[in-house]
Motif scaffolding. Structure first.
Motif, PDB file in Angstrom:
ATOM      1  N   LEU A   1      23.295  40.073  45.897  1.00 38.47           N
ATOM      2  CA  LEU A   1      24.831  39.937  46.129  1.00 38.47           C
ATOM      3  C   LEU A   1      25.656  40.016  44.771  1.00 38.47           C
ATOM      4  N   LEU A   2      24.954  39.357  43.757  1.00 34.05           N
ATOM      5  CA  LEU A   2      25.554  39.763  42.229  1.00 34.05           C
ATOM      6  C   LEU A   2      25.580  41.330  41.956  1.00 34.05           C
ATOM      7  N   ASP A   3      24.485  41.696  42.309  1.00 37.59           N
ATOM      8  CA  ASP A   3      24.362  43.151  41.837  1.00 37.59           C
ATOM      9  C   ASP A   3      25.300  44.091  42.528  1.00 37.59           C
ATOM     10  N   LYS A   4      25.642  43.752  43.824  1.00 34.05           N
ATOM     11  CA  LYS A   4      26.549  44.318  44.587  1.00 34.05           C
ATOM     12  C   LYS A   4      27.858  44.226  43.978  1.00 34.05           C
ATOM     13  N   HIS A   5      28.527  42.897  43.627  1.00 39.24           N
ATOM     14  CA  HIS A   5      29.665  42.835  43.115  1.00 39.24           C
ATOM     15  C   HIS A   5      29.832  43.107  41.660  1.00 39.24           C
ATOM     16  N   LEU A   6      28.823  43.658  41.161  1.00 42.48           N
ATOM     17  CA  LEU A   6      28.781  43.880  39.663  1.00 42.48           C
ATOM     18  C   LEU A   6      28.633  45.341  39.564  1.00 42.48           C
ATOM     19  N   ALA A   7      28.440  46.179  40.597  1.00 38.44           N
ATOM     20  CA  ALA A   7      28.068  47.394  40.714  1.00 38.44           C
ATOM     21  C   ALA A   7      29.203  48.201  39.938  1.00 38.44           C
ATOM     22  N   HIS A   8      30.532  47.871  39.869  1.00 43.40           N
ATOM     23  CA  HIS A   8      31.801  48.645  39.626  1.00 43.40           C
ATOM     24  C   HIS A   8      31.787  48.375  38.063  1.00 43.40           C
ATOM     25  N   LEU A   9      31.034  47.605  37.401  1.00 46.82           N
ATOM     26  CA  LEU A   9      30.904  47.436  36.101  1.00 46.82           C
ATOM     27  C   LEU A   9      29.531  47.999  35.431  1.00 46.82           C
ATOM     28  N   ASP A  10      28.992  48.524  36.249  1.00 40.70           N
ATOM     29  CA  ASP A  10      27.561  49.079  35.883  1.00 40.70           C
ATOM     30  C   ASP A  10      26.635  48.188  35.019  1.00 40.70           C
ATOM     31  N   ILE A  11      26.552  46.984  35.678  1.00 40.59           N
ATOM     32  CA  ILE A  11      25.651  45.974  35.009  1.00 40.59           C
ATOM     33  C   ILE A  11      24.956  45.527  36.195  1.00 40.59           C
ATOM     34  N   ALA A  49      20.915  40.363  36.182  1.00 37.04           N
ATOM     35  CA  ALA A  49      20.168  40.074  34.927  1.00 37.04           C
ATOM     36  C   ALA A  49      20.821  40.092  33.707  1.00 37.04           C
ATOM     37  N   GLN A  50      21.698  41.223  33.456  1.00 38.63           N
ATOM     38  CA  GLN A  50      22.548  41.455  32.312  1.00 38.63           C
ATOM     39  C   GLN A  50      23.562  40.512  32.412  1.00 38.63           C
ATOM     40  N   PHE A  51      24.317  40.418  33.579  1.00 43.67           N
ATOM     41  CA  PHE A  51      25.378  39.575  33.812  1.00 43.67           C
ATOM     42  C   PHE A  51      24.993  38.111  33.200  1.00 43.67           C
ATOM     43  N   LYS A  52      23.802  37.640  33.708  1.00 40.96           N
ATOM     44  CA  LYS A  52      23.440  36.251  33.204  1.00 40.96           C
ATOM     45  C   LYS A  52      23.362  36.164  31.615  1.00 40.96           C
ATOM     46  N   VAL A  53      22.949  37.241  31.219  1.00 44.67           N
ATOM     47  CA  VAL A  53      22.719  37.078  29.542  1.00 44.67           C
ATOM     48  C   VAL A  53      24.170  36.982  28.759  1.00 44.67           C
ATOM     49  N   LEU A  54      25.139  37.923  29.628  1.00 41.69           N
ATOM     50  CA  LEU A  54      26.585  38.031  29.046  1.00 41.69           C
ATOM     51  C   LEU A  54      27.167  36.584  29.155  1.00 41.69           C
ATOM     52  N   GLN A  99      33.354  40.713  26.159  1.00 46.06           N
ATOM     53  CA  GLN A  99      34.413  39.821  26.378  1.00 46.06           C
ATOM     54  C   GLN A  99      35.155  39.904  27.716  1.00 46.06           C
ATOM     55  N   ALA A 100      35.559  41.409  27.871  1.00 49.21           N
ATOM     56  CA  ALA A 100      36.279  41.751  29.176  1.00 49.21           C
ATOM     57  C   ALA A 100      35.480  41.509  30.300  1.00 49.21           C
ATOM     58  N   VAL A 101      34.238  41.933  30.284  1.00 45.35           N
ATOM     59  CA  VAL A 101      33.508  41.584  31.612  1.00 45.35           C
ATOM     60  C   VAL A 101      33.197  40.009  31.519  1.00 45.35           C
ATOM     61  N   HIS A 102      33.166  39.126  30.744  1.00 47.22           N
ATOM     62  CA  HIS A 102      32.765  38.025  30.647  1.00 47.22           C
ATOM     63  C   HIS A 102      34.138  37.293  31.102  1.00 47.22           C
ATOM     64  N   ALA A 103      35.487  37.646  31.112  1.00 42.76           N
ATOM     65  CA  ALA A 103      36.636  37.110  31.464  1.00 42.76           C
ATOM     66  C   ALA A 103      36.365  37.314  33.042  1.00 42.76           C
ATOM     67  N   GLN A 104      35.807  38.245  33.497  1.00 44.94           N
ATOM     68  CA  GLN A 104      35.814  38.347  35.194  1.00 44.94           C
ATOM     69  C   GLN A 104      34.773  37.829  35.675  1.00 44.94           C
ATOM     70  N   SER A 105      34.058  37.210  34.951  1.00 42.49           N
ATOM     71  CA  SER A 105      32.992  36.460  35.536  1.00 42.49           C
ATOM     72  C   SER A 105      33.201  35.163  36.439  1.00 42.49           C
ATOM     73  N   PRO A 106      34.219  34.596  36.470  1.00 41.64           N
ATOM     74  CA  PRO A 106      34.618  33.584  37.578  1.00 41.64           C
ATOM     75  C   PRO A 106      34.867  34.221  38.775  1.00 41.64           C
ATOM     76  N   GLN A 107      35.721  35.331  38.755  1.00 38.63           N
ATOM     77  CA  GLN A 107      36.031  35.841  40.009  1.00 38.63           C
ATOM     78  C   GLN A 107      34.727  36.672  40.769  1.00 38.63           C
ATOM     79  N   ILE A 108      33.951  37.432  39.807  1.00 35.34           N
ATOM     80  CA  ILE A 108      32.895  37.843  40.230  1.00 35.34           C
ATOM     81  C   ILE A 108      31.768  37.103  41.045  1.00 35.34           C
ATOM     82  N   ALA A 109      31.436  35.820  40.038  1.00 38.19           N
ATOM     83  CA  ALA A 109      30.624  34.656  40.477  1.00 38.19           C
ATOM     84  C   ALA A 109      31.084  34.016  41.921  1.00 38.19           C
ATOM     85  N   ALA A 110      32.458  33.783  42.035  1.00 39.88           N
ATOM     86  CA  ALA A 110      33.118  33.288  43.221  1.00 39.88           C
ATOM     87  C   ALA A 110      32.760  34.020  44.394  1.00 39.88           C
TER      88      ALA A 110
END
Length: 159
Positions: A29-39, A42-47, A106-117
């Protein structure tokens, strides 16, 4: 207290099986919500870990995320190629590097609350608020009993 018997252990449907399947679904599900960022998840967790200053070296990330050093190096290489991550030599130990998010990271990280939620809401969307509270309470109890979570963290911050 023993809940499982060696003679008839139900690998399918056991707590281990269900937790593993849930973790895989969460990452899909995270992969699906991150597809538009091309990450990837696993990469999201590192960031996320770098952005929240929970880890700033490859070794710390390996420990936090239970990833071997070879896999971590390849992942950090991919994130650096995507201009999401910066590696800087450590001033105290020139053999190691410190990791920082680039401006794009940092821009990706700023979106992390919305993506994770969004991903977690999709994951638990079939549960009522009370069912989710019960599930997280039970998982908290298991993790606290094994010293994985501090007992002073309020449950509402984890649900």
């Amino acid at each position: 207290m023993n809940h499982y018997d060696v003679a008839d252990f139900p690998f399918k449907g056991s707590i281990g099986h269900l937790l593993g399947a849930s973790a895989l679904l969460k990452d899909r599900l995270l992969d699906k919500h991150l597809a538009h960022l091309d990450i990837t998840a696993a990469q999201f967790k590192v960031l996320f870990f770098i952005g929240h200053e929970r880890a700033n070296t490859p070794a710390e990330l390996c420990r936090e995320l239970s990833i071997d050093s070879g896999s971590m190096t390849r992942m950090l290489d991919r994130l650096a190629r995507k201009d999401l991550l910066l590696r800087q030599p450590c001033q105290n130990d020139r053999r190691s590097v410190r990791l920082h998010l680039s401006e794009a990271g940092q821009a990706v990280h700023a979106q992390s609350p919305q993506i994770a939620a969004a991903a977690m809401n999709e994951l638990v969307g079939s549960l009522s608020r009370e069912e989710l509270r019960t599930l997280t309470g039970l998982l908290d109890k298991i993790l606290q009993a094994h010293g994985v979570l501090p007992s002073d963290q309020p449950q509402e911050n984890r649900a």
